[in-house]
Motif scaffolding. Sequence first.
Motif, PDB file in Angstrom:
ATOM      1  N   ALA A 158      11.138  -5.292  -4.554  1.00  0.00           N
ATOM      2  CA  ALA A 158      12.570  -5.029  -4.779  1.00  0.00           C
ATOM      3  C   ALA A 158      13.076  -3.982  -3.792  1.00  0.00           C
ATOM      4  O   ALA A 158      14.173  -4.124  -3.233  1.00  0.00           O
ATOM      5  N   ALA A 159      12.275  -2.941  -3.556  1.00  0.00           N
ATOM      6  CA  ALA A 159      12.651  -1.894  -2.596  1.00  0.00           C
ATOM      7  C   ALA A 159      12.727  -2.471  -1.189  1.00  0.00           C
ATOM      8  O   ALA A 159      13.637  -2.145  -0.421  1.00  0.00           O
ATOM      9  N   ARG A 160      11.791  -3.327  -0.860  1.00  0.00           N
ATOM     10  CA  ARG A 160      11.763  -3.963   0.465  1.00  0.00           C
ATOM     11  C   ARG A 160      13.030  -4.787   0.679  1.00  0.00           C
ATOM     12  O   ARG A 160      13.674  -4.720   1.728  1.00  0.00           O
ATOM     13  N   GLU A 161      13.383  -5.560  -0.334  1.00  0.00           N
ATOM     14  CA  GLU A 161      14.603  -6.375  -0.256  1.00  0.00           C
ATOM     15  C   GLU A 161      15.837  -5.481  -0.121  1.00  0.00           C
ATOM     16  O   GLU A 161      16.712  -5.736   0.706  1.00  0.00           O
ATOM     17  N   ARG A 162      15.886  -4.409  -0.922  1.00  0.00           N
ATOM     18  CA  ARG A 162      17.020  -3.478  -0.863  1.00  0.00           C
ATOM     19  C   ARG A 162      17.081  -2.825   0.518  1.00  0.00           C
ATOM     20  O   ARG A 162      18.153  -2.662   1.086  1.00  0.00           O
ATOM     21  N   PHE A 163      15.920  -2.443   1.067  1.00  0.00           N
ATOM     22  CA  PHE A 163      15.888  -1.813   2.380  1.00  0.00           C
ATOM     23  C   PHE A 163      16.433  -2.767   3.447  1.00  0.00           C
ATOM     24  O   PHE A 163      17.252  -2.371   4.282  1.00  0.00           O
ATOM     25  N   MET A 164      15.993  -4.013   3.403  1.00  0.00           N
ATOM     26  CA  MET A 164      16.452  -4.983   4.403  1.00  0.00           C
ATOM     27  C   MET A 164      17.956  -5.222   4.290  1.00  0.00           C
ATOM     28  O   MET A 164      18.648  -5.368   5.299  1.00  0.00           O
ATOM     29  N   GLU A 165      18.477  -5.238   3.060  1.00  0.00           N
ATOM     30  CA  GLU A 165      19.922  -5.386   2.857  1.00  0.00           C
ATOM     31  C   GLU A 165      20.670  -4.153   3.366  1.00  0.00           C
ATOM     32  O   GLU A 165      21.751  -4.261   3.945  1.00  0.00           O
ATOM     33  N   THR A 166      20.075  -2.984   3.150  1.00  0.00           N
ATOM     34  CA  THR A 166      20.714  -1.725   3.520  1.00  0.00           C
ATOM     35  C   THR A 166      20.712  -1.511   5.033  1.00  0.00           C
ATOM     36  O   THR A 166      21.666  -0.972   5.585  1.00  0.00           O
ATOM     37  N   ASP A 167      19.651  -1.949   5.690  1.00  0.00           N
ATOM     38  CA  ASP A 167      19.520  -1.817   7.145  1.00  0.00           C
ATOM     39  C   ASP A 167      20.425  -2.848   7.814  1.00  0.00           C
ATOM     40  O   ASP A 167      19.982  -3.857   8.337  1.00  0.00           O
ATOM     41  N   GLU A 168      21.715  -2.562   7.781  1.00  0.00           N
ATOM     42  CA  GLU A 168      22.734  -3.520   8.232  1.00  0.00           C
ATOM     43  C   GLU A 168      22.580  -3.929   9.691  1.00  0.00           C
ATOM     44  O   GLU A 168      22.879  -5.063  10.049  1.00  0.00           O
ATOM     45  N   ASP A 169      22.106  -3.014  10.543  1.00  0.00           N
ATOM     46  CA  ASP A 169      21.991  -3.334  11.968  1.00  0.00           C
ATOM     47  C   ASP A 169      20.610  -3.879  12.348  1.00  0.00           C
ATOM     48  O   ASP A 169      20.364  -4.188  13.511  1.00  0.00           O
ATOM     49  N   GLY A 170      19.696  -3.996  11.366  1.00  0.00           N
ATOM     50  CA  GLY A 170      18.376  -4.552  11.629  1.00  0.00           C
ATOM     51  C   GLY A 170      17.481  -3.683  12.490  1.00  0.00           C
ATOM     52  O   GLY A 170      16.511  -4.164  13.080  1.00  0.00           O
ATOM     53  N   SER A 171      17.751  -2.389  12.546  1.00  0.00           N
ATOM     54  CA  SER A 171      16.997  -1.478  13.407  1.00  0.00           C
ATOM     55  C   SER A 171      15.613  -1.126  12.860  1.00  0.00           C
ATOM     56  O   SER A 171      14.784  -0.588  13.576  1.00  0.00           O
ATOM     57  N   GLY A 172      15.373  -1.411  11.590  1.00  0.00           N
ATOM     58  CA  GLY A 172      14.124  -1.006  10.961  1.00  0.00           C
ATOM     59  C   GLY A 172      14.212   0.371  10.325  1.00  0.00           C
ATOM     60  O   GLY A 172      13.248   0.864   9.762  1.00  0.00           O
ATOM     61  N   ARG A 211       0.834  -1.214   0.000  1.00  0.00           N
ATOM     62  CA  ARG A 211       0.000   0.000   0.000  1.00  0.00           C
ATOM     63  C   ARG A 211       0.867   1.262   0.000  1.00  0.00           C
ATOM     64  O   ARG A 211       0.597   2.208  -0.731  1.00  0.00           O
ATOM     65  N   LEU A 212       1.900   1.259   0.816  1.00  0.00           N
ATOM     66  CA  LEU A 212       2.806   2.414   0.858  1.00  0.00           C
ATOM     67  C   LEU A 212       3.508   2.593  -0.483  1.00  0.00           C
ATOM     68  O   LEU A 212       3.703   3.714  -0.952  1.00  0.00           O
ATOM     69  N   GLY A 213       3.891   1.476  -1.079  1.00  0.00           N
ATOM     70  CA  GLY A 213       4.542   1.533  -2.383  1.00  0.00           C
ATOM     71  C   GLY A 213       3.629   2.072  -3.459  1.00  0.00           C
ATOM     72  O   GLY A 213       4.045   2.857  -4.319  1.00  0.00           O
ATOM     73  N   LYS A 214       2.369   1.681  -3.397  1.00  0.00           N
ATOM     74  CA  LYS A 214       1.398   2.188  -4.365  1.00  0.00           C
ATOM     75  C   LYS A 214       1.277   3.701  -4.222  1.00  0.00           C
ATOM     76  O   LYS A 214       1.227   4.424  -5.217  1.00  0.00           O
ATOM     77  N   ASN A 215       1.268   4.187  -2.973  1.00  0.00           N
ATOM     78  CA  ASN A 215       1.216   5.635  -2.738  1.00  0.00           C
ATOM     79  C   ASN A 215       2.458   6.336  -3.283  1.00  0.00           C
ATOM     80  O   ASN A 215       2.397   7.509  -3.635  1.00  0.00           O
ATOM     81  N   ALA A 216       3.572   5.621  -3.331  1.00  0.00           N
ATOM     82  CA  ALA A 216       4.818   6.190  -3.851  1.00  0.00           C
ATOM     83  C   ALA A 216       4.933   6.011  -5.365  1.00  0.00           C
ATOM     84  O   ALA A 216       5.931   6.379  -5.966  1.00  0.00           O
ATOM     85  N   PHE A 269      12.022   5.622   2.559  1.00  0.00           N
ATOM     86  CA  PHE A 269      12.846   4.893   1.600  1.00  0.00           C
ATOM     87  C   PHE A 269      12.060   4.645   0.316  1.00  0.00           C
ATOM     88  O   PHE A 269      12.581   4.815  -0.781  1.00  0.00           O
ATOM     89  N   LEU A 270      10.792   4.252   0.462  1.00  0.00           N
ATOM     90  CA  LEU A 270       9.959   4.007  -0.721  1.00  0.00           C
ATOM     91  C   LEU A 270       9.817   5.265  -1.565  1.00  0.00           C
ATOM     92  O   LEU A 270       9.831   5.188  -2.795  1.00  0.00           O
ATOM     93  N   ASN A 271       9.672   6.401  -0.925  1.00  0.00           N
ATOM     94  CA  ASN A 271       9.518   7.648  -1.679  1.00  0.00           C
ATOM     95  C   ASN A 271      10.762   7.958  -2.504  1.00  0.00           C
ATOM     96  O   ASN A 271      10.662   8.289  -3.686  1.00  0.00           O
ATOM     97  N   ILE A 272      11.937   7.834  -1.905  1.00  0.00           N
ATOM     98  CA  ILE A 272      13.173   8.125  -2.651  1.00  0.00           C
ATOM     99  C   ILE A 272      13.426   7.031  -3.692  1.00  0.00           C
ATOM    100  O   ILE A 272      13.881   7.301  -4.795  1.00  0.00           O
ATOM    101  N   TYR A 273      13.093   5.788  -3.351  1.00  0.00           N
ATOM    102  CA  TYR A 273      13.249   4.676  -4.294  1.00  0.00           C
ATOM    103  C   TYR A 273      12.351   4.903  -5.511  1.00  0.00           C
ATOM    104  O   TYR A 273      12.783   4.726  -6.658  1.00  0.00           O
ATOM    105  N   GLY A 274      11.109   5.312  -5.273  1.00  0.00           N
ATOM    106  CA  GLY A 274      10.187   5.598  -6.370  1.00  0.00           C
ATOM    107  C   GLY A 274      10.708   6.703  -7.271  1.00  0.00           C
ATOM    108  O   GLY A 274      10.635   6.614  -8.499  1.00  0.00           O
ATOM    109  N   GLU A 275      11.256   7.736  -6.645  1.00  0.00           N
ATOM    110  CA  GLU A 275      11.822   8.836  -7.417  1.00  0.00           C
ATOM    111  C   GLU A 275      12.999   8.344  -8.267  1.00  0.00           C
ATOM    112  O   GLU A 275      13.132   8.704  -9.441  1.00  0.00           O
ATOM    113  N   MET A 276      13.850   7.512  -7.673  1.00  0.00           N
ATOM    114  CA  MET A 276      14.999   6.975  -8.408  1.00  0.00           C
ATOM    115  C   MET A 276      14.544   6.092  -9.560  1.00  0.00           C
ATOM    116  O   MET A 276      15.126   6.139 -10.649  1.00  0.00           O
TER     117      MET A 276
END
Length: 131
Positions: free
Chosen positions: A27-41, A13-18, A89-96
Amino acid sequence: MANIIDDEELCKRLGKNAGLSEEQVMAARERFMETDEDGSGNVNEEEFCNMMKQLLGHRLKPLVLKRVSAINFKLADEDSSGEVDFKEFLNIYGEMMRERAAEEEAEAARKAKAEAEAEAEAEAEAARQAE
């Protein structure tokens, strides 16, 4: 909001809004989880910079990459918390993704134009030789 990433339907739903397709959201979700190295969310500036380095490091000089990363992090961090949550993250990912699509369209148009010009030149040359 730290658990948004765990709720696949909310992510969609958030992605659709973006302005992202389901495939892009996943793909963004996977990239976010990879990027969040410390697992903080959330993604801090260092983690964001590491992601940008993976994505653009081969195309930019280190100093330029650092500046581009810092600028994009500030743009992504909409609430100025010092971290980027998944919604941000979704907003900037969508823009990219939109920028990438525009670049690909422009490149395809350049190639089509070059091919059309080459074909027209070949036809003109053939006509001159036929005279």
